[in-house]
Design an enzyme around this catalytic site. Structure first.
Site, short mmCIF file in Angstrom:
data_model
loop_
_atom_site.label_atom_id
_atom_site.label_comp_id
_atom_site.label_asym_id
_atom_site.label_seq_id
_atom_site.Cartn_x
_atom_site.Cartn_y
_atom_site.Cartn_z
N CYS A 116 0.87 -1.18 0.00
CA CYS A 116 0.00 0.00 0.00
C CYS A 116 0.91 1.23 0.00
O CYS A 116 2.12 1.13 -0.20
CB CYS A 116 -0.91 -0.04 1.21
SG CYS A 116 -0.01 0.07 2.74
N ARG A 121 4.79 -4.29 2.64
CA ARG A 121 3.98 -5.02 3.61
C ARG A 121 3.86 -6.52 3.28
O ARG A 121 2.79 -7.06 3.05
CB ARG A 121 2.60 -4.37 3.74
CG ARG A 121 2.75 -2.89 4.08
CD ARG A 121 1.50 -2.24 4.47
NE ARG A 121 1.09 -2.61 5.81
CZ ARG A 121 0.01 -2.11 6.41
NH1 ARG A 121 -0.75 -1.27 5.76
NH2 ARG A 121 -0.35 -2.50 7.62
N PRO A 122 4.98 -7.22 3.24
CA PRO A 122 4.96 -8.66 2.97
C PRO A 122 4.26 -9.43 4.09
O PRO A 122 4.00 -8.88 5.16
CB PRO A 122 6.44 -9.02 2.92
CG PRO A 122 7.11 -7.97 3.74
CD PRO A 122 6.31 -6.71 3.54
N LEU A 125 6.19 -13.55 7.43
CA LEU A 125 6.19 -14.00 8.84
C LEU A 125 4.86 -14.69 9.18
O LEU A 125 4.82 -15.65 9.96
CB LEU A 125 6.46 -12.81 9.78
CG LEU A 125 7.82 -12.14 9.61
CD1 LEU A 125 7.91 -10.89 10.49
CD2 LEU A 125 8.96 -13.10 9.90
N ASP A 308 2.20 4.88 13.55
CA ASP A 308 0.90 5.43 13.11
C ASP A 308 0.74 6.89 13.49
O ASP A 308 -0.14 7.56 12.96
CB ASP A 308 -0.25 4.61 13.71
CG ASP A 308 -0.32 3.23 13.08
OD1 ASP A 308 -1.02 2.36 13.62
OD2 ASP A 308 0.36 3.01 12.06
N ARG A 400 -11.64 5.35 7.29
CA ARG A 400 -11.28 3.95 7.57
C ARG A 400 -11.01 3.76 9.06
O ARG A 400 -11.21 2.69 9.62
CB ARG A 400 -10.03 3.55 6.79
CG ARG A 400 -10.24 3.39 5.31
CD ARG A 400 -9.07 2.70 4.67
NE ARG A 400 -8.75 1.45 5.36
CZ ARG A 400 -7.73 0.66 5.01
NH1 ARG A 400 -6.94 1.02 4.02
NH2 ARG A 400 -7.48 -0.45 5.66
#
Ligand code: EPZ
Length: 436
Positions: A116, A121-122, A125, A308, A400
């Site tokens: 994004c 952002r794989p 894990l 954030d 969101r």
């Protein structure tokens, strides 16, 4: 086009309650699917991501109803184990449902969530943890197919304290056969809240709030009612908004202990803070008279400074007094808001993972574009410290995660309002109102 208009240079004063936590609510909604019965969550924020997750739960056979801020989920029946691609594209965190569906149904199918605006952002894990617990996963045309003969308790060692991967492993371990040890777990408060909910439901999790979680698999869970805590990121956003506009405010309904590092930055910048941590009566009081000073901050996993709040802090410093620097160590592309802040007159230099900010007050109102949730909120903060009117386009990103950022800030005296509200992508019952 959804727009937010902000008329700047009005000091704020007043008291507001903080909405329920988005990043606590989403994994808790996923947890409800582990139980063949009812889960009731109170203080659920009425935000787009919650409506989207409701849509996903309904698409796999759950019954969901949101009455005010109380969400009732009946997961007695699961009719399918595929997470529809359009939902995953809209909200990548729904990938944590894979562990839940594998625990409940021994299979799951999901589109590979893309990156994004804040980074690649794989989910390596996530997949590592599921494979460790006995899952076979194949990827075909961007679709993940996962199956298991039955999840097995195992030892999981995370190389990075990923919030989502920790939630994935915890959710998968609850119904697994045997005990699971998770080392290197994320310690964000949302993980602790998820584990406490699961223990209320009958799970057996210990080590909560540490980086080592032990989960003993159980065979079944039970009906539960649980209160979602206040949103620490929304509280931090509004704290910075008051500092950007100047004035004082009381924010109720959050756990101040979750904001220690944020409080440190506010005090370093010159704000006067008081807080009380009484259950059901917690509050933060913030007061500032001068322009906030620039400071040096590095984002890092909890209990470090939260990524954030990086762009809201950047906006605050951009309208402050003096120079500051922010180093972003969690996401590799999370300085996108700087470009929009520059349109408001902000002086920001980006060099790799560092942003150098030279405070400038007042900024000047212009038309800017929100590109992501927290970047959009940052533009509202900047608008509060800008001369004239700031128009923030694409403000649907903000919906969101913020239930009513305009109403909240208006209650503190801000001149801010929505203009031409678009039909939001999801209705309050989780139906998708348009193709995403
Ligand atoms: C959660 O995202 C939050 N989202 C994010 O909040 C928050 O920014 C993030 O945690 C960090 O605190 C929700 O809780 C819904 P991560 P998540 O896995 O779980 C790398 C917001 O604005 N990584 O801790 O996706 C990843 O690339 C949102 O509310 C891997 O390398 O975050 C990133 O660099 C934005 N492999 C870092 O870890 C993996 O398998 C942190 O990601 C997973 C992650």
């Amino acid at each position: 086009m959804s727009e937010i208009l902000v008329e700047g240079l009005h000091r704020l004063r007043g008291e507001i309650g903080i909405q329920g936590s988005k990043n606590a609510a989403l994994p808790m909604m996923a947890a409800a699917v582990l139980h063949k019965g009812m889960t009731v969550l109170n203080n659920v924020p009425r935000i787009q991501d919650v409506f989207c997750m409701m849509g996903i739960l309904k698409s796999i056979g759950c019954k969901c109803s949101l009455d005010g801020h109380t969400l009732t989920i009946d997961a007695s029946e699961i009719s399918q184990t595929q997470i529809p691609r359009e939902f995953l594209t809209a909200m990548r965190s729904s990938v944590i449902l894979m562990g839940v569906l594998l625990g409940r149904c021994r299979e799951a199918q999901a589109g590979y969530p893309g990156g994004c605006t804040i980074g690649k952002r794989p989910i390596d894990l996530h997949l590592y943890a599921l494979k460790e617990m006995g899952t076979q996963i194949r990827e075909t045309d961007g679709e993940l197919y996962a199956r298991t003969e039955g999840l097995k308790g195992s030892e999981i060692l995370f190389s990075y304290p990923s919030v989502g991967a920790t939630e994935q492993a915890v959710l998968a371990a609850v119904l697994a056969d045997g005990a699971t040890l998770i080392q290197g777990a994320a310690r964000e408060p949302e993980i602790g809240n998820l584990c406490r909910l699961l223990n209320h439901m009958g799970a057996k999790i210990s080590g909560i709030e540490s980086d080592t979680l032990r989960i003993k698999g159980v065979n079944e869970l039970k009906d539960t009612v649980y209160d979602i805590p206040g949103d620490r990121i929304v509280a931090g956003t509004y704290l910075y908004a008051v500092m950007a506009a100047g004035g004082e405010a009381v924010l109720r309904g959050i756990c101040p202990a979750e904001l220690n590092r944020v409080f440190q930055t506010a005090r370093q910048m010159g704000a006067k803070l008081e807080w009380e941590n009484l259950p059901g009566a917690s509050f933060i009081k913030v007061q500032i008279n001068d322009r906030p000073d620039g400071i040096w901050v590095k984002t890092s996993p909890y209990p470090g400074f939260p990524t954030d709040l990086q762009s809201p802090l950047m906006a605050l410093m951009a309208a402050g007094n003096g120079n500051g620097e922010i180093r972003e160590t969690v996401f590799e592309e999370r300085f996108g808001t700087a470009e929009e802040l520059r349109k408001l007159g902000a002086r920001i230099e980006i060099q790799k993972d560092r942003a150098r900010i030279h405070g400038m007050y007042p900024l000047r109102g212009e038309t800017v574009q929100a590109a992501d949730l927290r970047g959009g909120a940052a533009l509202v903060i900047a608008g509060l410290a800008a001369e004239g009117v700031t128009k923030i386009q694409n403000s649907h990103h903000i919906f969101r995660g913020y239930e009513d950022i305009c109403g909240d800030l208006q209650a503190l005296g801000a001149r801010v309002r929505y203009k031409d509200l678009i039909q939001r992508p999801y209705t309050k019952t989780g139906e998708c109102t348009r193709n995403l």
